[in-house]
Scaffold this active site. Structure first.
Site, short mmCIF file in Angstrom:
data_model
loop_
_atom_site.label_atom_id
_atom_site.label_comp_id
_atom_site.label_asym_id
_atom_site.label_seq_id
_atom_site.Cartn_x
_atom_site.Cartn_y
_atom_site.Cartn_z
N ARG A 97 3.39 14.04 -7.77
CA ARG A 97 3.53 13.24 -8.99
C ARG A 97 2.16 12.92 -9.56
NH1 ARG A 97 5.30 7.10 -7.11
NH2 ARG A 97 3.52 6.78 -5.73
N GLY A 99 2.56 3.71 1.52
CA GLY A 99 3.08 3.98 2.86
C GLY A 99 3.75 5.34 2.93
N ARG A 100 4.00 5.91 1.75
CA ARG A 100 4.75 7.16 1.70
C ARG A 100 4.15 8.07 0.65
NH1 ARG A 100 10.19 5.64 -1.16
NH2 ARG A 100 8.62 4.27 -1.97
N ARG A 143 -1.53 -0.65 -9.78
CA ARG A 143 -0.36 -1.48 -10.08
C ARG A 143 -0.75 -2.93 -10.29
NH1 ARG A 143 3.31 1.68 -6.71
NH2 ARG A 143 2.22 3.65 -6.51
N ASP A 194 4.64 -4.40 -7.28
CA ASP A 194 3.95 -3.21 -6.77
C ASP A 194 4.44 -1.95 -7.47
OD1 ASP A 194 6.20 -4.22 -5.13
OD2 ASP A 194 6.12 -2.24 -4.23
N LYS A 239 4.17 12.53 -2.68
CA LYS A 239 5.05 11.44 -2.25
C LYS A 239 6.01 11.98 -1.20
CE LYS A 239 8.13 7.92 -4.20
NZ LYS A 239 8.69 7.39 -5.46
N GLY A 273 0.81 -1.22 0.00
CA GLY A 273 0.00 0.00 0.00
C GLY A 273 0.84 1.26 0.00
N GLY A 302 6.96 7.49 6.33
CA GLY A 302 6.10 8.05 5.28
C GLY A 302 6.68 9.29 4.62
P1 AMP Z 1 9.07 1.11 -3.22
O1 AMP Z 1 9.44 -0.23 -3.75
O2 AMP Z 1 10.25 1.96 -2.87
O3 AMP Z 1 8.15 1.83 -4.15
O4 AMP Z 1 8.30 0.91 -1.83
C1 AMP Z 1 7.86 -0.33 -1.33
C2 AMP Z 1 6.89 -0.18 -0.20
O5 AMP Z 1 7.50 0.44 0.94
C3 AMP Z 1 5.65 0.66 -0.51
O6 AMP Z 1 4.55 0.09 0.11
C4 AMP Z 1 6.00 2.00 0.10
O7 AMP Z 1 4.84 2.73 0.43
C5 AMP Z 1 6.76 1.59 1.34
N1 AMP Z 1 7.69 2.64 1.82
C6 AMP Z 1 8.84 3.03 1.23
N2 AMP Z 1 9.43 4.02 1.92
C7 AMP Z 1 8.63 4.29 2.97
C8 AMP Z 1 8.69 5.21 4.07
N3 AMP Z 1 9.68 6.08 4.22
N4 AMP Z 1 7.68 5.17 4.96
C9 AMP Z 1 6.67 4.31 4.84
N5 AMP Z 1 6.56 3.41 3.84
C10 AMP Z 1 7.52 3.40 2.90
MG MG Z 2 6.61 1.32 -4.89
#
Ligand code: AMP
Ligand code: MG
Length: 495
Positions: free
Chosen positions: A173, A89-90, A180, A249, A110, A87, A123
């Protein structure tokens, strides 16, 4: 000041699909860049976003009227292992707008704080990844690669804890969809067939409306997604682009380049180049991208099986439909790749020997550590007979013997084509950029911003990347590969 009209449809799918959330306010935001040109395309150029007040919205300190912020739910295979719940998360999804041309866009912040899906994370985003995504995604757009776009970047005025405390940033963005492959997997893993169907119907109606009235909409949908991914990955390969985190994702259902993390454009060519610090087994190395693309599409096909098996189709029939569609991926990819590569080396006609000619060039480049972008750029300038112009290309290759052999074959092949040198060179220069966002230049822009609060390096680089096929006089350094001391060996998510 014209109002921004949000027209939020994702939220109507129901609360299985998201969790309502709010961006976290930040202490002292400041605008780095507002993408006026893209804002015009979106119909937002004359809105409050282009005024001084805009920064408060891009920072998440104010919410636009009509925005219904939420975090989208999705799952995903990360480096091969399945996570049933990832989901946003950020990221915070602000809502949808329809552009003057009638295109529906999703807008997200983001790095704007924790959501229901943040797990252990904060986040937030460091400034570096915000600048990197802004530069690379906008460069991709100018290179005509489907991509999510950057509308604005701001500093948050607060520090975020990474390896050390670093300045924070927020990126606004925009995508034609942030759904996805992992969004489908999320519901499939919960055996929530109804939600899989609802999501498929939503994406078809919104992003693949030409499939609304076909006989087998879900099969056609799967095939259309496969086609777009094959086309996208072929474009990456033709530019020496390495996504770096091709987890399901991060695979867009509409075939846009999505979730820029430790991505990179290659300097000296190696088939198995991998920059990402988190990709320990080099799963997402350059040469693996086409096959990983297919692996990811198998995950989508699995999630769609319940829909492919509707009506008179039994489960085995559904599997057969999925397998046939997936089987076509390789041919589609190879066709896209070969068509694009032919254009890169100036061929208009198709000959059976062309694939070998192109593969040979890549092998010669690899064995001589030749710069990917400059090889094609200098090749574009050569005549059909050897001349002094060959020297620039020769200088990129450690040993010229194999290059000479290859150039001989290439010139022989060119003799079958009908174009004049001037026309062929013009065609090639329209396909082979002179400037791409090189790692060391991105790094320099980030260092100046993070270490000295100096955004001039970022702005200058961004400006150059706006016209990747033409470099203004005085900007030659942007064309050059890194010096030994500038080489970036690893890229980091850093978020
Ligand atoms: P990514 O592959 O970098 O797009 O992120 C993978 C997962 O990690 C996604 O669910 C993001 O929302 C979560 N995520 C990445 N960085 C953070 C962060 N700083 N805080 C919370 N969730 C994060
Ligand atoms: Mg991602």
């Amino acid at each position: 000041m014209p109002t921004i009209f949000f027209d939020n449809t994702y939220i109507k799918l129901g609360d299985d699909f998201y969790v309502k959330t709010h961006p976290s306010p930040v202490p002292n935001p400041s605008l780095i860049q507002f993408n006026k040109e893209f804002a015009e395309e979106l119909g937002l150029a004359d809105s409050v976003l282009s005024t001084e007040e805009g920064v408060a919205y891009f920072a998440g300190n104010k919410i636009l009227e009509g925005s219904e912020p939420l975090a989208m739910a999705y799952a995903g295979h990360q480096f091969g292992g399945f996570s049933p719940q990832l989901g946003d998360g950020r990221a915070v999804h602000l809502g949808e707008i329809v552009s003057p041309k009638g295109v529906r866009y999703d807008i997200q912040l983001k790095g704007s704080g924790r959501t229901y899906f943040s797990r252990g994370g904060d986040g937030k985003s460091a400034l570096g990844p915000v600048l990197r995504e802004y530069l690379v995604s906008e460069a991709m757009a100018k290179l005509a690669v489907p991509t999510t776009r950057a509308l604005a970047a701001v500093t948050s005025g607060e520090e975020v804890a990474r390896m050390q405390l670093v300045a924070g940033g927020i990126l606004t963005r925009v995508a034609t969809s942030f759904v996805r492959v992992g969004t489908f997997q999320y519901f499939y893993a919960q055996q929530n067939e109804q939600a899989v169907k609802k999501l498929a119907d939503y994406v078809i109606a919104r992003n693949y409306p030409e499939l609304l009235n076909v006989a087998n909409p879900y099969e056609s949908f799967l095939k259309a997604v496969i086609d777009r991914q094959a086309a996208l990955i072929a474009q990456w390969m033709q530019l020496g682009f390495i996504h770096g985190v091709m987890n399901t994702d991060n695979v867009s259902i509409v075939g846009e380049t999505l979730d820029y993390g430790p991505c990179a454009f290659m300097d000296d060519f190696a088939h198995n180049r991998c920059y990402s610090s988190v990709d320990r087994n080099h799963r997402y190395a350059y040469a693996n991208q086409p096959s990983i693309g297919q692996w990811n599409l198998v995950r989508l096909a699995e999630s769609l099986l319940p829909l492919l098996g509707e009506g008179d189709v039994d489960p085995e029939g559904a599997v057969k439909i999925a397998q046939d569609a997936l089987h076509d991926y390789k041919t589609l990819y190879e066709n896209y790749w070969l068509t694009g590569m032919r254009a890169k080396i100036g061929l208009q006609q198709a000959k059976a020997s062309d694939k070998k000619l192109i593969d040979d060039l890549l092998d010669v480049m690899a064995s001589n550590k030749a710069d990917f972008t400059l090889t094609f750029y200098y090749l574009s300038q050569l005549d059909s007979v050897p001349s002094d112009k060959d020297h620039k290309l020769q200088k990129l290759f450690a040993n010229n013997d194999l290059l000479e052999v290859w150039l001989g074959k290439w010139r022989e092949r060119l003799s079958v084509e009908q174009l004049s040198d001037a026309d062929r060179q013009a065609n090639m220069l329209a396909k082979n950029p002179v400037v791409i966002p090189r790692n060391h230049q991105i790094e320099a822009a980030i260092r100046a911003a993070e270490d000295h609060n100096d955004f001039s390096v970022f702005h200058a680089l961004h400006k150059v990347l706006q016209s990747p096929y033409a470099l203004a006089e005085g900007n030659e350094t942007y064309r050059l590969p890194p010096k030994a001391e500038e080489v970036v060996l690893q890229t980091f998510c850093g978020t």
